[in-house]
Design a protein around this motif. Structure first.
Motif, PDB file in Angstrom:
ATOM      1  N   ALA A  70     -23.755  61.133 154.881  1.00  0.00           N
ATOM      2  CA  ALA A  70     -24.812  61.810 154.811  1.00  0.00           C
ATOM      3  C   ALA A  70     -25.623  62.459 153.447  1.00  0.00           C
ATOM      4  O   ALA A  70     -26.521  62.452 153.349  1.00  0.00           O
ATOM      5  N   SER A  71     -24.637  62.539 152.725  1.00  0.00           N
ATOM      6  CA  SER A  71     -24.607  63.010 151.121  1.00  0.00           C
ATOM      7  C   SER A  71     -25.357  62.359 150.288  1.00  0.00           C
ATOM      8  O   SER A  71     -25.468  61.583 150.553  1.00  0.00           O
ATOM      9  N   TYR A  72     -26.048  63.333 149.529  1.00  0.00           N
ATOM     10  CA  TYR A  72     -27.073  62.866 148.868  1.00  0.00           C
ATOM     11  C   TYR A  72     -26.379  62.426 147.827  1.00  0.00           C
ATOM     12  O   TYR A  72     -26.200  60.860 147.452  1.00  0.00           O
ATOM     13  N   ASP A  73     -24.837  62.890 147.395  1.00  0.00           N
ATOM     14  CA  ASP A  73     -24.246  61.965 145.857  1.00  0.00           C
ATOM     15  C   ASP A  73     -23.458  60.396 146.561  1.00  0.00           C
ATOM     16  O   ASP A  73     -23.953  59.762 145.910  1.00  0.00           O
ATOM     17  N   ARG A  74     -23.102  60.827 147.747  1.00  0.00           N
ATOM     18  CA  ARG A  74     -22.803  59.431 148.349  1.00  0.00           C
ATOM     19  C   ARG A  74     -23.734  57.750 148.292  1.00  0.00           C
ATOM     20  O   ARG A  74     -23.774  57.210 148.075  1.00  0.00           O
ATOM     21  N   ILE A  75     -25.180  58.426 148.902  1.00  0.00           N
ATOM     22  CA  ILE A  75     -26.071  57.805 148.906  1.00  0.00           C
ATOM     23  C   ILE A  75     -26.586  56.921 147.499  1.00  0.00           C
ATOM     24  O   ILE A  75     -27.008  55.737 147.239  1.00  0.00           O
ATOM     25  N   TYR A  76     -25.970  58.229 146.656  1.00  0.00           N
ATOM     26  CA  TYR A  76     -26.749  57.773 145.331  1.00  0.00           C
ATOM     27  C   TYR A  76     -25.719  56.719 145.016  1.00  0.00           C
ATOM     28  O   TYR A  76     -26.582  55.797 143.562  1.00  0.00           O
ATOM     29  N   GLU A  77     -25.085  56.867 144.555  1.00  0.00           N
ATOM     30  CA  GLU A  77     -23.152  56.188 144.138  1.00  0.00           C
ATOM     31  C   GLU A  77     -23.427  54.819 144.963  1.00  0.00           C
ATOM     32  O   GLU A  77     -22.932  53.788 144.641  1.00  0.00           O
ATOM     33  N   LYS A  78     -23.678  54.650 146.377  1.00  0.00           N
ATOM     34  CA  LYS A  78     -23.963  53.642 146.745  1.00  0.00           C
ATOM     35  C   LYS A  78     -24.934  52.486 146.487  1.00  0.00           C
ATOM     36  O   LYS A  78     -24.459  51.431 146.226  1.00  0.00           O
TER      37      LYS A  78
ATOM     38  N   LEU B 249     -25.310  49.005 144.006  1.00  0.00           N
ATOM     39  CA  LEU B 249     -25.472  48.202 144.772  1.00  0.00           C
ATOM     40  C   LEU B 249     -27.373  47.462 144.054  1.00  0.00           C
ATOM     41  O   LEU B 249     -27.526  46.393 143.777  1.00  0.00           O
ATOM     42  N   GLY B 250     -26.902  47.884 142.535  1.00  0.00           N
ATOM     43  CA  GLY B 250     -27.842  47.648 141.310  1.00  0.00           C
ATOM     44  C   GLY B 250     -28.898  48.472 141.744  1.00  0.00           C
ATOM     45  O   GLY B 250     -29.787  48.178 141.261  1.00  0.00           O
ATOM     46  N   LEU B 251     -29.175  49.438 142.677  1.00  0.00           N
ATOM     47  CA  LEU B 251     -30.031  50.157 142.597  1.00  0.00           C
ATOM     48  C   LEU B 251     -30.566  51.432 141.321  1.00  0.00           C
ATOM     49  O   LEU B 251     -30.073  51.920 141.387  1.00  0.00           O
ATOM     50  N   GLU B 252     -31.574  51.414 140.913  1.00  0.00           N
ATOM     51  CA  GLU B 252     -31.827  52.510 140.107  1.00  0.00           C
ATOM     52  C   GLU B 252     -33.444  53.670 140.819  1.00  0.00           C
ATOM     53  O   GLU B 252     -33.767  52.965 141.833  1.00  0.00           O
ATOM     54  N   LEU B 253     -32.903  54.709 140.650  1.00  0.00           N
ATOM     55  CA  LEU B 253     -34.046  55.806 140.782  1.00  0.00           C
ATOM     56  C   LEU B 253     -35.011  56.032 139.792  1.00  0.00           C
ATOM     57  O   LEU B 253     -35.452  55.636 138.906  1.00  0.00           O
ATOM     58  N   ASP B 254     -36.260  55.865 140.635  1.00  0.00           N
ATOM     59  CA  ASP B 254     -37.610  55.303 140.008  1.00  0.00           C
ATOM     60  C   ASP B 254     -38.244  56.330 140.586  1.00  0.00           C
ATOM     61  O   ASP B 254     -38.819  56.033 141.601  1.00  0.00           O
ATOM     62  N   ASN B 255     -38.444  57.846 139.638  1.00  0.00           N
ATOM     63  CA  ASN B 255     -39.572  58.279 140.780  1.00  0.00           C
ATOM     64  C   ASN B 255     -40.969  58.879 140.670  1.00  0.00           C
ATOM     65  O   ASN B 255     -41.240  59.146 141.731  1.00  0.00           O
ATOM     66  N   GLY B 256     -41.490  57.531 140.073  1.00  0.00           N
ATOM     67  CA  GLY B 256     -42.773  56.544 140.392  1.00  0.00           C
ATOM     68  C   GLY B 256     -42.782  56.321 141.964  1.00  0.00           C
ATOM     69  O   GLY B 256     -44.100  56.448 142.064  1.00  0.00           O
ATOM     70  N   ASN B 257     -41.713  55.318 142.074  1.00  0.00           N
ATOM     71  CA  ASN B 257     -41.675  55.099 143.581  1.00  0.00           C
ATOM     72  C   ASN B 257     -42.112  56.317 144.755  1.00  0.00           C
ATOM     73  O   ASN B 257     -41.353  55.979 145.821  1.00  0.00           O
TER      74      ASN B 257
END
Length: 127
Positions: A97-105, A109-117
């Motif tokens: 459940a760590s943030y780094d692992r979730i960001y890695e997964k 899967l091809g997802l990017e972090l969009d601060n607007g969302n």
């Protein structure tokens, strides 16, 4: 009066003298074996039975206590093993459940972090 006293005393002394002569021949003792009455015998038998029964009960209770103690030890060992497994699983959940692992997964899967969302929710009522 003196004569009467002599006659009264004389038979007693005679008996005493005869007793001394009889005792000089050798003393005979009469041995008598004392038997137990039925009630005494029954009381002794019941007493022995109660003592034997008490001994058996005490031994069985000690054996049962020993068995229960060994069961308690086994259960405590199982609890310790289960607590170890729970700790390992909690550690794994924390890692997954760590943030780094979730960001890695998410990146895999091809997802990017969009601060607007991203929306920040504030809690009201807590100070």
């Amino acid at each position: 009066m003196a004569v009467e006293r002599y006659r009264q005393v004389a038979p007693e002394t005679k008996n005493f003298e005869e007793r001394q002569r009889d005792s000089g021949r050798g003393t005979r003792t009469k041995r008598k074996i004392v038997g137990l009455r039925r009630t005494e015998t029954m009381i002794y038998l019941v007493l022995m039975f109660v003592i034997a029964l008490t001994a058996v009960v005490v031994l069985s209770l000690r054996m049962e206590a020993y068995q229960l103690q060994s069961e308690i030890t086994n259960i405590e060992n199982e609890i310790a093993t289960t607590n170890g497994e729970i700790d390992e699983l909690n550690t794994e959940v924390t890692h997954l459940a760590s943030y780094d692992r979730i960001y890695e997964k998410a990146g895999e899967l091809g997802l990017e972090l969009d601060n607007g969302n991203v929306k920040v929710v504030e809690r009201h009522g807590e100070n």
